[in-house]
Motif scaffolding. Structure first.
Motif, mmCIF file in Angstrom:
data_model
loop_
_atom_site.group_PDB
_atom_site.id
_atom_site.type_symbol
_atom_site.label_atom_id
_atom_site.label_comp_id
_atom_site.label_asym_id
_atom_site.label_seq_id
_atom_site.Cartn_x
_atom_site.Cartn_y
_atom_site.Cartn_z
ATOM 1 N N ASP A 135 0.813 -1.203 0.000
ATOM 2 C CA ASP A 135 0.000 0.000 0.000
ATOM 3 C C ASP A 135 0.860 1.271 0.000
ATOM 4 O OD1 ASP A 135 -2.325 1.453 -0.047
ATOM 5 O OD2 ASP A 135 -2.662 1.359 2.124
ATOM 6 N N LEU A 136 1.658 1.400 -1.038
ATOM 7 C CA LEU A 136 2.540 2.556 -1.157
ATOM 8 C C LEU A 136 1.734 3.805 -1.502
ATOM 9 C CD1 LEU A 136 5.375 1.001 -3.360
ATOM 10 C CD2 LEU A 136 5.082 0.887 -0.885
ATOM 11 N N PRO A 137 2.085 4.924 -0.931
ATOM 12 C CA PRO A 137 1.412 6.158 -1.347
ATOM 13 C C PRO A 137 1.854 6.584 -2.745
ATOM 14 C CG PRO A 137 2.926 6.571 0.498
ATOM 15 C CD PRO A 137 3.050 5.125 0.131
ATOM 16 N N PHE A 138 0.933 7.058 -3.520
ATOM 17 C CA PHE A 138 1.254 7.648 -4.826
ATOM 18 C C PHE A 138 0.195 8.702 -5.119
ATOM 19 C CE2 PHE A 138 -2.125 5.743 -7.373
ATOM 20 C CZ PHE A 138 -2.476 4.637 -6.613
ATOM 21 N N VAL A 139 0.515 9.598 -6.023
ATOM 22 C CA VAL A 139 -0.394 10.688 -6.322
ATOM 23 C C VAL A 139 -1.264 10.296 -7.503
ATOM 24 C CG1 VAL A 139 -0.593 13.138 -6.880
ATOM 25 C CG2 VAL A 139 1.311 12.328 -5.472
ATOM 26 N N PRO A 140 -2.567 10.125 -7.285
ATOM 27 C CA PRO A 140 -3.459 9.767 -8.399
ATOM 28 C C PRO A 140 -3.379 10.823 -9.508
ATOM 29 C CG PRO A 140 -4.594 9.565 -6.287
ATOM 30 C CD PRO A 140 -3.294 10.240 -6.009
ATOM 31 N N GLY A 141 -3.466 10.367 -10.723
ATOM 32 C CA GLY A 141 -3.422 11.304 -11.840
ATOM 33 C C GLY A 141 -2.022 11.549 -12.349
ATOM 34 N N THR A 142 -1.029 11.011 -11.659
ATOM 35 C CA THR A 142 0.337 11.108 -12.165
ATOM 36 C C THR A 142 0.784 9.703 -12.559
ATOM 37 O OG1 THR A 142 1.444 10.657 -10.058
ATOM 38 C CG2 THR A 142 0.801 12.936 -10.497
ATOM 39 N N ASP A 143 1.823 9.644 -13.308
ATOM 40 C CA ASP A 143 2.398 8.341 -13.656
ATOM 41 C C ASP A 143 3.804 8.276 -13.096
ATOM 42 O OD1 ASP A 143 0.251 7.118 -14.939
ATOM 43 O OD2 ASP A 143 0.673 8.134 -16.832
ATOM 44 N N GLU A 144 3.895 8.525 -11.815
ATOM 45 C CA GLU A 144 5.212 8.545 -11.187
ATOM 46 C C GLU A 144 5.096 8.092 -9.736
ATOM 47 O OE1 GLU A 144 8.399 11.819 -11.658
ATOM 48 O OE2 GLU A 144 7.476 12.236 -9.708
ATOM 49 N N VAL A 145 6.098 7.350 -9.323
ATOM 50 C CA VAL A 145 6.234 6.981 -7.909
ATOM 51 C C VAL A 145 7.560 7.549 -7.418
ATOM 52 C CG1 VAL A 145 6.649 5.045 -6.343
ATOM 53 C CG2 VAL A 145 4.803 4.917 -8.035
ATOM 54 N N THR A 146 7.509 8.193 -6.250
ATOM 55 C CA THR A 146 8.707 8.849 -5.716
ATOM 56 C C THR A 146 9.134 8.133 -4.444
ATOM 57 O OG1 THR A 146 7.966 10.966 -6.595
ATOM 58 C CG2 THR A 146 9.654 11.029 -4.878
ATOM 59 N N ARG B 182 9.073 0.747 11.065
ATOM 60 C CA ARG B 182 8.071 -0.285 11.371
ATOM 61 C C ARG B 182 6.651 0.153 11.004
ATOM 62 N NH1 ARG B 182 10.092 -1.985 17.457
ATOM 63 N NH2 ARG B 182 12.307 -1.974 16.971
ATOM 64 N N LEU B 183 6.488 1.398 10.660
ATOM 65 C CA LEU B 183 5.146 1.880 10.327
ATOM 66 C C LEU B 183 4.749 1.435 8.929
ATOM 67 C CD1 LEU B 183 5.178 5.624 11.514
ATOM 68 C CD2 LEU B 183 4.212 3.640 12.695
ATOM 69 N N PRO B 184 3.458 1.263 8.681
ATOM 70 C CA PRO B 184 3.004 1.052 7.304
ATOM 71 C C PRO B 184 3.438 2.221 6.420
ATOM 72 C CG PRO B 184 1.233 0.584 8.861
ATOM 73 C CD PRO B 184 2.356 1.199 9.656
ATOM 74 N N GLU B 185 3.598 1.925 5.125
ATOM 75 C CA GLU B 185 4.169 2.929 4.220
ATOM 76 C C GLU B 185 3.413 4.262 4.244
ATOM 77 O OE1 GLU B 185 6.897 2.623 2.520
ATOM 78 O OE2 GLU B 185 7.305 0.499 2.867
ATOM 79 N N ARG B 186 2.094 4.199 4.190
ATOM 80 C CA ARG B 186 1.323 5.453 4.142
ATOM 81 C C ARG B 186 1.484 6.264 5.425
ATOM 82 N NH1 ARG B 186 -2.665 6.484 0.347
ATOM 83 N NH2 ARG B 186 -2.682 4.899 -1.267
ATOM 84 N N GLU B 187 1.488 5.581 6.549
ATOM 85 C CA GLU B 187 1.632 6.298 7.816
ATOM 86 C C GLU B 187 3.015 6.936 7.907
ATOM 87 O OE1 GLU B 187 0.505 3.598 10.959
ATOM 88 O OE2 GLU B 187 -1.427 3.204 10.001
ATOM 89 N N ARG B 188 4.036 6.191 7.481
ATOM 90 C CA ARG B 188 5.390 6.758 7.525
ATOM 91 C C ARG B 188 5.479 7.985 6.625
ATOM 92 N NH1 ARG B 188 8.910 3.176 4.832
ATOM 93 N NH2 ARG B 188 8.039 1.679 6.284
ATOM 94 N N ALA B 189 4.916 7.882 5.420
ATOM 95 C CA ALA B 189 4.970 9.014 4.488
ATOM 96 C C ALA B 189 4.284 10.241 5.098
ATOM 97 C CB ALA B 189 4.318 8.636 3.171
#
Lengths: 194, 242
Positions: A135-146, B182-189
């Motif tokens: 569940d990595l954060p990414f910005v919807p609407g972009t085609d990039e992961v930072t 140790r945090l989930p990715e979204r929480e760490r971000a």
């Protein structure tokens, strides 16, 4: 003296500290903190925790998937950032200098329709070991992961390769590979691991 | 405590114009008109409740006001000990600078003691309201310009002892980094993007394509986990639940 006071929840203290409260709410918290040491200490604790996060991040010891906008924010405040931009399924020869604060990789990847993004990281120093990231954060609407890499750790690593695979995860759990990226790391000349 | 022995002790917090202390420099700017509680408790915002009249702060203030100027050093020290961390906290929030916050604490408390000693603070039991008003006015002044701040500091520089103001200790960033990992990715971000330079949820949400409300939910979860990890059981649920 605080025996008759109703204490403030941590979320309200943090909102106050971060400037999220409006003027009236800020005034109320100001007045409360002038008479309540328990809430004052709770706020101090939150502030100390935030300072610890900031120190750790600035020391290059934190890895996180963020966004290009955040990297620009960090750059504008003077952090020295080494950045690698990889095209879809691309690769890069990379290193990190002793005085680099942050190491950033920006990966082109087709994200249209993606609801959840996972990744699998493998490297030549740990053959057969898969590090799964969910569940990595990414910005919807972009085609990039930072991705911000733990620069402090990378500075000590010997020459190696790292492979990162980005995976879309559908609500039903189906997984679809979106892209695969290769980093060929070499230590900075004269540094540990070189 | 205002007896002969106590009166021989040096004042805990020197105040301009008292015996043994240098008066304010002649060229110093006139003191800003700070409202007394009976005149204007606070220029704006929330006032403090009347039940504080029997608080330790009010009792110390009454002892200072009842004594001859500078003859209640223990009460002054007590008042200073109680209020300095709170004023410093106010300054950190509104000035975002630790040194400026410490300066604010010294300025406001020197002014407060000065008013109590001279009897100009007519309702000493409302000392907290006075301090809150003084904090607001002084911060407003400081925001008007660094020059004004320097003027205030110069005015009080010779009259204030080194303050022992509690500041929360810095945490070991190595331990914080381990706990962040140790945090989930979204929480760490979200935690990193928030605390890197103390940004509100709207900014972090804009940078991550999330609503501010969603950021606050993620932030709440992340902070709770981080606090438990960094501070151990002592930190679990402590903030806001003293």
């Amino acid at each position: 003296m605080s025996g008759t006071l109703k204490h403030l929840p941590a979320d309200e203290l943090l909102a106050y500290w971060l400037g999220e409260t409006d003027a009236a709410a800020t005034d109320l918290v100001d007045a409360h903190l002038l008479q309540c040491d328990a809430c004052g200490r709770a706020l101090d604790e939150l502030v100390a925790l935030g300072a610890g996060v900031r120190d750790a991040f600035r020391a290059g010891t934190v890895a996180a998937f963020t966004s290009g906008a955040f990297v620009r924010r960090a750059t504008s405040q003077g952090l020295r950032i080494r950045e690698y931009r990889l095209p879809h399924n691309g690769s890069a020869n990379c290193s990190v200098a002793p005085d680099d604060d942050l190491l950033v990789s920006r990966l082109e990847v087709p994200l249209a329709g993606v609801q959840r993004l996972d990744a699998v990281a493998e490297n030549s120093l740990e053959p057969g070991v898969r590090h799964e990231l969910h569940d990595l954060p990414f910005v919807p609407g972009t085609d990039e992961v930072t991705s911000i890499v733990n620069a402090a750790a990378v500075k000590a690593w010997p020459e190696h390769e790292l492979w990162l695979t980005l995976v879309a995860v559908a609500p039903g759990g189906e997984r679809r590979e979106l892209g695969r990226y290769t980093f060929r790391h070499r230590p900075w000349p004269g540094q540990a691991g070189a | 405590m205002d007896g002969p022995e106590a009166s021989r002790a040096a004042p805990a917090v020197p105040v301009p114009g008292t015996a043994g202390e240098a008066p304010p420099p002649a060229a110093a700017p006139a003191a800003r008109a700070v409202p007394t509680p009976s005149e204007s408790p606070a220029p704006q915002g929330a006032a403090l409740p009347p039940e504080m009249a029997d608080s330790p702060e009010a009792r110390a203030a009454r002892r200072i006001a009842a004594a001859a100027p500078g003859r209640a050093p223990e009460a002054e020290a007590e008042l200073y000990r109680l209020l300095a961390p709170r004023v410093r906290r106010y300054g950190q929030r509104h000035l975002r600078d630790g040194h400026a916050a410490a300066d604010l604490a010294q300025q406001v408390l020197v002014l407060t003691l000065e008013q109590l000693r001279s009897g100009r603070l007519r309702e000493p039991e409302r000392v907290l309201s006075f301090v809150l008003g003084a904090c607001r006015l002084t911060v407003t002044d400081l925001r008007r310009g660094e020059r004004r701040r320097e003027d205030l500091l110069q005015r009080h520089a010779d009259a204030v002892s080194v303050a022992d103001i509690h500041v929360a200790p810095r945490l070991d960033h190595g331990r914080v980094a381990d706990c962040l990992a140790r945090l989930p990715e979204r929480e760490r971000a979200v935690i990193v993007m928030t605390f890197y330079d103390d940004q509100p949820s709207e900014t972090v949400g804009r940078e991550l394509g999330l609503t501010a409300g969603h950021v606050r939910v993620i932030r709440h979860r992340g902070i709770e986990k981080l606090r438990r990890c960094v501070l151990g059981d002592a930190g679990a649920g402590a903030a806001g639940e003293p």
